[in-house]
Design a protein around this motif. Sequence first.
Motif, PDB file in Angstrom:
ATOM      1  N   ILE A  45       0.828  -1.209   0.000  1.00  0.00           N
ATOM      2  CA  ILE A  45       0.000   0.000   0.000  1.00  0.00           C
ATOM      3  C   ILE A  45       0.862   1.258   0.000  1.00  0.00           C
ATOM      4  CG2 ILE A  45      -1.635   1.341   1.397  1.00  0.00           C
ATOM      5  CD1 ILE A  45      -2.712  -1.465   2.362  1.00  0.00           C
ATOM      6  N   ASP A  46       1.956   1.226   0.753  1.00  0.00           N
ATOM      7  CA  ASP A  46       2.800   2.413   0.909  1.00  0.00           C
ATOM      8  C   ASP A  46       3.758   2.633  -0.253  1.00  0.00           C
ATOM      9  OD1 ASP A  46       1.616   2.864   3.351  1.00  0.00           O
ATOM     10  OD2 ASP A  46       3.156   1.817   4.503  1.00  0.00           O
ATOM     11  N   ASN A  47       3.896   1.632  -1.113  1.00  0.00           N
ATOM     12  CA  ASN A  47       4.821   1.751  -2.245  1.00  0.00           C
ATOM     13  C   ASN A  47       4.139   2.517  -3.386  1.00  0.00           C
ATOM     14  OD1 ASN A  47       6.580   1.389  -4.437  1.00  0.00           O
ATOM     15  ND2 ASN A  47       7.200  -0.641  -3.705  1.00  0.00           N
ATOM     16  N   PRO A  48       4.670   3.687  -3.765  1.00  0.00           N
ATOM     17  CA  PRO A  48       4.015   4.481  -4.819  1.00  0.00           C
ATOM     18  C   PRO A  48       4.046   3.810  -6.187  1.00  0.00           C
ATOM     19  CG  PRO A  48       6.141   5.431  -4.248  1.00  0.00           C
ATOM     20  CD  PRO A  48       5.881   4.351  -3.251  1.00  0.00           C
ATOM     21  N   LYS A  49       4.885   2.770  -6.348  1.00  0.00           N
ATOM     22  CA  LYS A  49       4.989   2.093  -7.646  1.00  0.00           C
ATOM     23  C   LYS A  49       4.039   0.908  -7.772  1.00  0.00           C
ATOM     24  CE  LYS A  49       9.845   3.452  -8.062  1.00  0.00           C
ATOM     25  NZ  LYS A  49      11.256   2.977  -8.096  1.00  0.00           N
ATOM     26  N   THR A  50       3.274   0.642  -6.718  1.00  0.00           N
ATOM     27  CA  THR A  50       2.323  -0.471  -6.744  1.00  0.00           C
ATOM     28  C   THR A  50       1.201  -0.177  -7.732  1.00  0.00           C
ATOM     29  OG1 THR A  50       2.773  -0.995  -4.427  1.00  0.00           O
ATOM     30  CG2 THR A  50       0.735  -1.861  -5.355  1.00  0.00           C
ATOM     31  N   ALA A  51       0.834  -1.176  -8.516  1.00  0.00           N
ATOM     32  CA  ALA A  51      -0.281  -1.021  -9.452  1.00  0.00           C
ATOM     33  C   ALA A  51      -1.564  -0.752  -8.681  1.00  0.00           C
ATOM     34  CB  ALA A  51      -0.426  -2.285 -10.291  1.00  0.00           C
ATOM     35  N   LYS A  52      -2.461   0.035  -9.293  1.00  0.00           N
ATOM     36  CA  LYS A  52      -3.691   0.430  -8.603  1.00  0.00           C
ATOM     37  C   LYS A  52      -4.511  -0.776  -8.150  1.00  0.00           C
ATOM     38  CE  LYS A  52      -7.402   2.188 -10.689  1.00  0.00           C
ATOM     39  NZ  LYS A  52      -8.334   3.139 -11.362  1.00  0.00           N
ATOM     40  N   SER A  53      -4.657  -1.758  -9.004  1.00  0.00           N
ATOM     41  CA  SER A  53      -5.472  -2.925  -8.639  1.00  0.00           C
ATOM     42  C   SER A  53      -4.864  -3.669  -7.456  1.00  0.00           C
ATOM     43  CB  SER A  53      -5.613  -3.863  -9.839  1.00  0.00           C
ATOM     44  OG  SER A  53      -4.335  -4.304 -10.271  1.00  0.00           O
ATOM     45  N   ASP A  54      -3.524  -3.772  -7.435  1.00  0.00           N
ATOM     46  CA  ASP A  54      -2.866  -4.443  -6.313  1.00  0.00           C
ATOM     47  C   ASP A  54      -3.020  -3.639  -5.026  1.00  0.00           C
ATOM     48  OD1 ASP A  54      -2.025  -6.574  -7.845  1.00  0.00           O
ATOM     49  OD2 ASP A  54      -0.075  -5.695  -8.320  1.00  0.00           O
ATOM     50  N   ARG A  55      -2.956  -2.324  -5.126  1.00  0.00           N
ATOM     51  CA  ARG A  55      -3.124  -1.491  -3.931  1.00  0.00           C
ATOM     52  C   ARG A  55      -4.548  -1.640  -3.374  1.00  0.00           C
ATOM     53  NH1 ARG A  55      -0.895   2.833  -5.486  1.00  0.00           N
ATOM     54  NH2 ARG A  55       0.941   2.821  -4.149  1.00  0.00           N
ATOM     55  N   ILE A  56      -5.535  -1.668  -4.245  1.00  0.00           N
ATOM     56  CA  ILE A  56      -6.924  -1.838  -3.805  1.00  0.00           C
ATOM     57  C   ILE A  56      -7.093  -3.171  -3.083  1.00  0.00           C
ATOM     58  CG2 ILE A  56      -9.288  -2.213  -4.609  1.00  0.00           C
ATOM     59  CD1 ILE A  56      -8.696  -0.151  -6.830  1.00  0.00           C
ATOM     60  N   ASN A  57      -6.562  -4.240  -3.681  1.00  0.00           N
ATOM     61  CA  ASN A  57      -6.678  -5.561  -3.052  1.00  0.00           C
ATOM     62  C   ASN A  57      -5.960  -5.601  -1.711  1.00  0.00           C
ATOM     63  OD1 ASN A  57      -8.230  -6.678  -5.109  1.00  0.00           O
ATOM     64  ND2 ASN A  57      -6.442  -7.287  -6.296  1.00  0.00           N
ATOM     65  N   ALA A  58      -4.818  -4.930  -1.638  1.00  0.00           N
ATOM     66  CA  ALA A  58      -4.070  -4.889  -0.381  1.00  0.00           C
ATOM     67  C   ALA A  58      -4.833  -4.117   0.687  1.00  0.00           C
ATOM     68  CB  ALA A  58      -2.694  -4.260  -0.616  1.00  0.00           C
ATOM     69  N   LEU A  59      -5.471  -3.026   0.295  1.00  0.00           N
ATOM     70  CA  LEU A  59      -6.279  -2.244   1.239  1.00  0.00           C
ATOM     71  C   LEU A  59      -7.446  -3.060   1.773  1.00  0.00           C
ATOM     72  CD1 LEU A  59      -6.261   1.112  -0.734  1.00  0.00           C
ATOM     73  CD2 LEU A  59      -5.537   0.894   1.650  1.00  0.00           C
ATOM     74  N   ILE A  60      -8.086  -3.800   0.887  1.00  0.00           N
ATOM     75  CA  ILE A  60      -9.228  -4.624   1.302  1.00  0.00           C
ATOM     76  C   ILE A  60      -8.765  -5.746   2.230  1.00  0.00           C
ATOM     77  CG2 ILE A  60     -11.006  -6.222   0.474  1.00  0.00           C
ATOM     78  CD1 ILE A  60     -11.157  -4.469  -2.077  1.00  0.00           C
ATOM     79  N   ALA A  61      -7.619  -6.353   1.896  1.00  0.00           N
ATOM     80  CA  ALA A  61      -7.086  -7.426   2.744  1.00  0.00           C
ATOM     81  C   ALA A  61      -6.731  -6.891   4.129  1.00  0.00           C
ATOM     82  CB  ALA A  61      -5.855  -8.040   2.079  1.00  0.00           C
ATOM     83  N   ARG A  62      -6.100  -5.726   4.170  1.00  0.00           N
ATOM     84  CA  ARG A  62      -5.723  -5.166   5.475  1.00  0.00           C
ATOM     85  C   ARG A  62      -6.957  -4.757   6.273  1.00  0.00           C
ATOM     86  NH1 ARG A  62      -1.539  -0.168   5.925  1.00  0.00           N
ATOM     87  NH2 ARG A  62      -3.378   1.029   5.285  1.00  0.00           N
ATOM     88  N   ALA A  63      -7.959  -4.213   5.597  1.00  0.00           N
ATOM     89  CA  ALA A  63      -9.198  -3.834   6.284  1.00  0.00           C
ATOM     90  C   ALA A  63      -9.848  -5.036   6.946  1.00  0.00           C
ATOM     91  CB  ALA A  63     -10.160  -3.177   5.303  1.00  0.00           C
ATOM     92  N   SER A  64      -9.800  -6.185   6.277  1.00  0.00           N
ATOM     93  CA  SER A  64     -10.414  -7.393   6.858  1.00  0.00           C
ATOM     94  C   SER A  64      -9.731  -7.792   8.157  1.00  0.00           C
ATOM     95  CB  SER A  64     -10.368  -8.549   5.848  1.00  0.00           C
ATOM     96  OG  SER A  64      -9.031  -8.986   5.636  1.00  0.00           O
ATOM     97  N   ILE A  65      -8.420  -7.588   8.229  1.00  0.00           N
ATOM     98  CA  ILE A  65      -7.691  -7.895   9.465  1.00  0.00           C
ATOM     99  C   ILE A  65      -8.058  -6.891  10.556  1.00  0.00           C
ATOM    100  CG2 ILE A  65      -5.421  -8.125  10.524  1.00  0.00           C
ATOM    101  CD1 ILE A  65      -6.215 -10.363   8.560  1.00  0.00           C
ATOM    102  N   TYR A  66      -8.163  -5.631  10.184  1.00  0.00           N
ATOM    103  CA  TYR A  66      -8.568  -4.608  11.155  1.00  0.00           C
ATOM    104  C   TYR A  66      -9.951  -4.920  11.728  1.00  0.00           C
ATOM    105  CZ  TYR A  66      -4.689  -1.476   9.868  1.00  0.00           C
ATOM    106  OH  TYR A  66      -3.456  -0.910   9.670  1.00  0.00           O
ATOM    107  N   ILE A  67     -10.846  -5.402  10.891  1.00  0.00           N
ATOM    108  CA  ILE A  67     -12.201  -5.732  11.350  1.00  0.00           C
ATOM    109  C   ILE A  67     -12.138  -6.855  12.389  1.00  0.00           C
ATOM    110  CG2 ILE A  67     -14.416  -6.725  10.656  1.00  0.00           C
ATOM    111  CD1 ILE A  67     -14.023  -5.275   7.951  1.00  0.00           C
ATOM    112  N   VAL A  68     -11.376  -7.906  12.075  1.00  0.00           N
ATOM    113  CA  VAL A  68     -11.237  -9.035  12.998  1.00  0.00           C
ATOM    114  C   VAL A  68     -10.661  -8.573  14.334  1.00  0.00           C
ATOM    115  CG1 VAL A  68      -9.993 -11.197  13.407  1.00  0.00           C
ATOM    116  CG2 VAL A  68     -11.040 -10.762  11.173  1.00  0.00           C
ATOM    117  N   ARG A  69      -9.765  -7.611  14.279  1.00  0.00           N
ATOM    118  CA  ARG A  69      -9.107  -7.130  15.495  1.00  0.00           C
ATOM    119  C   ARG A  69      -9.871  -6.000  16.180  1.00  0.00           C
ATOM    120  NH1 ARG A  69      -2.558  -7.506  14.326  1.00  0.00           N
ATOM    121  NH2 ARG A  69      -2.585  -9.719  13.708  1.00  0.00           N
ATOM    122  N   GLY A  70     -11.035  -5.683  15.659  1.00  0.00           N
ATOM    123  CA  GLY A  70     -11.871  -4.669  16.300  1.00  0.00           C
ATOM    124  C   GLY A  70     -11.435  -3.239  16.043  1.00  0.00           C
TER     125      GLY A  70
END
Length: 256
Positions: free
Chosen positions: A64-89
Amino acid sequence: MQPCRRGAVILATLTAWPILLAVEAYAVGAAEPAKEPVVDAAACIAASEAQDGDKVLTECGALIDNPKTAKSDRINALIARASIYIVRGETDRAIADYGTALQLDPTLANIFNARGELYRKKGDRPKALADFASALRLNPDHVGARSNYRALALELERLGAQMAVAGRPSFNCAAARRAAEKAICADPELANLDREIDGSHARAVREAPGPAAARALQREQDAFIARRNADFGRSGYDLKKAMQDRLRRLNGADGY
């Protein structure tokens, strides 16, 4: 070779060196620049598939923090990280990641619905309703968003109705004559209690197994009101406690 001629050849050779060097330098500079290496999302994907929360936060966070990451990969990474945040409250962090994903791609109906559920969990009903509506605009057949929108709309309608009668008892205060009734009208908390008692009594009568049981419930309610009116003002009588006890009796041990 004659000295004069040999000197001319050497001079010509020395004169040509800068031109030769310049040509070589131009050739190097004019070469097509190497393409930037593609940022590899494999580690983030693997961590997400393994449901390894710590690695998702590390690997997907780096993506997510890498400016060279492709947009689709950044979106998927954001969604994956959000799911972990949800589990952790960590609801606010999950909402923030969903928000960033939606900035990158505002056509993600599933993410609007997911963020709406988080807003609803937080108690922010207006934002939740707006997100459910956005999901439905993008996908009118989105089952989850339609269900969430309807349920929340009904909840808001019910809350609105409750707010409209908040602080008002079940009877008309303008016609109140008894001291107990006037005390209830003067205290919003007692007024709300009276309205709850009236509603619970009506439900109990409606759900009674037969006419005889319904009549018995009505006699019990009439006796409570008569006792309330007679005892109010006497030493040791607690109107609020008496009303709370009556509500508990009507609703039963399970509170219903």
